[in-house]
Design an enzyme around this catalytic site. Structure first.
Site, short mmCIF file in Angstrom:
data_model
loop_
_atom_site.label_atom_id
_atom_site.label_comp_id
_atom_site.label_asym_id
_atom_site.label_seq_id
_atom_site.Cartn_x
_atom_site.Cartn_y
_atom_site.Cartn_z
N TYR A 85 55.90 55.51 2.18
CA TYR A 85 55.08 54.30 2.08
C TYR A 85 54.61 53.86 3.46
O TYR A 85 53.46 53.46 3.63
CB TYR A 85 55.85 53.16 1.40
CG TYR A 85 54.97 51.98 1.08
CD1 TYR A 85 54.33 51.88 -0.14
CD2 TYR A 85 54.73 50.99 2.04
CE1 TYR A 85 53.48 50.82 -0.43
CE2 TYR A 85 53.87 49.94 1.77
CZ TYR A 85 53.26 49.85 0.53
OH TYR A 85 52.41 48.81 0.26
N PHE A 137 21.73 49.87 4.62
CA PHE A 137 22.34 50.77 3.65
C PHE A 137 22.93 49.90 2.53
O PHE A 137 23.45 48.82 2.80
CB PHE A 137 23.42 51.66 4.27
CG PHE A 137 23.99 52.62 3.27
CD1 PHE A 137 23.25 53.71 2.84
CD2 PHE A 137 25.23 52.39 2.69
CE1 PHE A 137 23.74 54.55 1.86
CE2 PHE A 137 25.73 53.24 1.71
CZ PHE A 137 24.99 54.32 1.29
N THR A 138 22.85 50.40 1.30
CA THR A 138 23.18 49.57 0.12
C THR A 138 24.50 48.81 0.25
O THR A 138 24.53 47.58 0.23
CB THR A 138 23.21 50.47 -1.13
OG1 THR A 138 24.08 51.57 -0.89
CG2 THR A 138 21.82 50.99 -1.46
N ASP A 228 28.09 52.60 12.12
CA ASP A 228 28.39 53.25 10.85
C ASP A 228 28.40 54.75 11.19
O ASP A 228 27.35 55.37 11.33
CB ASP A 228 27.32 52.91 9.81
CG ASP A 228 27.64 53.51 8.45
OD1 ASP A 228 28.36 54.53 8.40
OD2 ASP A 228 27.16 52.96 7.44
N LYS A 271 31.63 61.94 3.69
CA LYS A 271 30.42 62.61 4.18
C LYS A 271 30.83 63.59 5.29
O LYS A 271 31.49 64.57 5.00
CB LYS A 271 29.40 61.58 4.67
CG LYS A 271 29.31 60.29 3.84
CD LYS A 271 28.66 60.41 2.50
CE LYS A 271 28.69 59.18 1.62
NZ LYS A 271 28.49 57.87 2.14
N ARG A 395 15.72 56.85 -4.16
CA ARG A 395 15.88 55.94 -3.03
C ARG A 395 14.52 55.25 -2.83
O ARG A 395 13.72 55.67 -2.01
CB ARG A 395 16.32 56.68 -1.76
CG ARG A 395 17.81 56.98 -1.70
CD ARG A 395 18.61 55.70 -1.70
NE ARG A 395 20.05 55.86 -1.61
CZ ARG A 395 20.92 55.19 -2.38
NH1 ARG A 395 20.49 54.38 -3.33
NH2 ARG A 395 22.22 55.31 -2.21
N PHE A 462 20.79 50.27 -8.97
CA PHE A 462 20.40 51.67 -9.15
C PHE A 462 21.50 52.52 -9.77
O PHE A 462 21.23 53.51 -10.42
CB PHE A 462 19.97 52.29 -7.80
CG PHE A 462 21.05 52.25 -6.75
CD1 PHE A 462 21.22 51.12 -5.97
CD2 PHE A 462 21.90 53.32 -6.57
CE1 PHE A 462 22.24 51.08 -5.02
CE2 PHE A 462 22.92 53.28 -5.62
CZ PHE A 462 23.09 52.15 -4.85
C1 PLP Z 1 28.39 56.38 1.73
C2 PLP Z 1 28.06 55.45 2.81
C3 PLP Z 1 28.76 54.24 2.97
C4 PLP Z 1 29.78 53.76 1.97
O1 PLP Z 1 30.88 54.59 1.92
P1 PLP Z 1 31.68 54.92 0.56
O2 PLP Z 1 32.70 55.91 1.02
O3 PLP Z 1 30.73 55.46 -0.43
O4 PLP Z 1 32.32 53.64 0.10
C5 PLP Z 1 28.42 53.47 4.07
N1 PLP Z 1 27.45 53.82 4.93
C6 PLP Z 1 26.75 54.97 4.79
C7 PLP Z 1 25.68 55.33 5.77
C8 PLP Z 1 27.03 55.81 3.72
O5 PLP Z 1 26.31 56.93 3.57
#
Ligand code: PLP
Length: 472
Positions: A85, A137-138, A228, A271, A395, A462
């Site tokens: 843990y 970004f969303t 980011d 990613k 998009r 979306f």
């Molecule tokens: C995917 C993504 C996020 C969010 O991350 P999740 O792992 O999907 O929660 C944030 N910023 C960018 C640029 C992304 O591509």
């Protein structure tokens, strides 16, 4: 069907192809369903590719998020999971990997990128604050808004022009940011939100010169600069390729230098970092870290696991090391570019230059007869699935959502359909199949009639919206 093999990276010396720098050890069979069954599946999914079952998909280019293939080393690492843990040895391996390659002092695991975005937004943003960034970004923007902030897009103008060939269309317009700081006041701007590469602009990179200028401007105004870092290793490739002075520097060196101009980063490890789930948040400031470490326990888990299992942290630590390999990045971006170049050769309108993780079809030019309110990019994603079982993503106007103040659709200039390439999953032959299907849909473009939205969720619409075809 044959076609000429286009010029790809590594082919400058006559006919010398590049190939994927891995070989296949295990296969996952793909299922191909009939056109009739695809039509039914599409109708059942409300013409939204997010609502298709993956069993009904042939080549899945919905996203590069969590869809990477792990290496044999990563899978071996899964067996070394220390599921304690507290204080799992895998956490310390992860911490070391982030410190080595991204350079930040304090590291917190999170269940995925948005977990990290939530923590940083809640910690740094107060109601009435403003957050400038290089295109939204969303999930990033939504967390900033939920924390009481207002997002301001300060990306360079070229980013909104899918035909501009500028090399760094992800750059911040520094003069625009400076004017915004003058207008709002530095004390209402907790941080500048910088993303490399910029997904919504077509996977476009930020230059080293730009992050240096941003460091100078933000330092002068006492504003933090946060990154980011989700696709920052891919961004490093474009710096190596295009920015004077970096041709002989490794991806790892470029990544490390870029991060050194920022105060911290959040990461969707799904990613660049080559795992199927996970994320992290890293900062240099001790006081900010202290706050984050308090909050992570509430929403994610103890600060040494943050919503991840030990084995997943191990695979992530190894994934970070693999993700900064020059051979890996070169082949990854090379594959995306290969697909893009085929489409350009065949006259299909795409966003140029081809970005790091995806080829973006320009639905405005693809379907010039469809108004934006008929969801051209959503229509294109549906038509492509119908043609071949290839799944892509909208998009455009559906993703952009509504203006919180007026309630009207936000109408982005870019109306795109994204063909997102998972890392180390598909071969060049799959790319040929995709390109040929896009061409077939393009040849039949005049028959498309567009869609109407018949169900609209309140948040990030979306993902779950439903559509119906408009009649001709
Ligand atoms: C995917 C993504 C996020 C969010 O991350 P999740 O792992 O999907 O929660 C944030 N910023 C960018 C640029 C992304 O591509």
């Amino acid at each position: 069907m044959t076609h000429e093999i286009p010029q790809t990276m590594g082919q400058q010396l006559g006919r010398r192809s590049w190939a994927e720098p891995w070989k296949v050890k295990m296969v996952e069979p793909l299922r191909m369903i009939s056109r009739e069954d695809r039509a039914t599946a599409l109708r059942d999914a409300g013409y939204n590719t997010f609502l298709l079952r993956s069993d009904d998909v042939y080549i899945d280019l919905l996203t590069d998020s969590g869809t990477s293939a792990m290496s044999d080393r990563q899978w071996a690492g899964m067996m070394l999971g220390d599921e304690a843990y507290a204080g799992s040895r895998n956490f310390y391996h992860l911490e070391e990997a982030v410190r080595t390659h991204y350079g930040y002092r304090h590291v917190l695991p999170t269940h995925q990128g948005r977990g990290a975005e939530h923590l940083i937004s809640q910690t740094l943003i107060k109601a009435g604050d403003h957050i400038p960034g290089n295109m939204y970004f969303t999930t990033t923007r939504l967390h900033q808004e939920l924390a009481g902030g207002t997002f301001h897009d300060v990306i360079v103008a070229e980013a909104h022009d899918p035909e501009s060939l500028a090399p760094f269309k992800g750059d911040v317009d520094v003069a625009k940011l400076e004017a915004l700081i003058g207008q709002i006041g530095a004390d209402r701007i907790p941080y500048v939100s910088l993303a490399g590469t910029v997904n919504m602009a077509g996977g476009q990179p930020v230059s080293m010169a730009n992050v240096r200028a941003l460091r100078e401007l933000t330092a002068r105004n006492g504003i933090r600069l946060l990154l980011d870092a989700t696709r920052m290793a891919e961004n490093a490739f474009f710096i190596q390729e295009r920015e004077p002075g970096y041709a002989d520097r490794s991806i790892a060196e470029i990544l490390f230098e870029f991060c050194s101009y920022t105060d911290g980063a959040w990461m969707s490890a799904k990613k660049d970092n080559l795992v199927n789930i996970g994320g992290w948040l890293a900062v240099n400031d001790d006081a900010v870290y202290e706050e984050l470490r308090n909050l992570v326990v509430v929403y994610e888990g103890l600060h040494t696991y943050g919503g991840m299992s030990g084995r997943d942290m191990e695979a992530l630590a190894i994934g970070i090391e693999e993700s900064v390999s020059d051979d890996h990045i070169r082949a990854r971006i090379g594959q995306v570019r290969y697909l893009g170049e085929l489409l350009v050769d065949w006259g299909v309108p795409i966003v140029l230059p081809v970005g790091g993780h995806a080829v973006f079809l320009d639905a405005r030019r693809f379907y010039p007869h469809l108004p934006q309110d008929a969801f051209p990019a959503q229509t294109l994603a549906a038509e492509l699935y119908l043609d071949s079982g290839v799944r892509s993503m909208e998009r455009g106007i559906a993703s952009a959502g509504r203006d919180p103040a007026t309630g009207d659709h936000i109408r982005p200039r870019l109306e795109l359909t994204r063909l997102t390439i998972p890392r180390r999953v598909y071969t060049q032959a799959h790319m040929d199949v995709v390109a040929e299907s896009v061409k077939a849909v393009h040849d039949a473009r005049e028959r498309a009639t567009g869609l109407a939205m018949v169900y609209e969720p309140r948040y990030l619409r979306f993902f779950q919206a439903r559509f119906e075809p408009l009649s001709a």
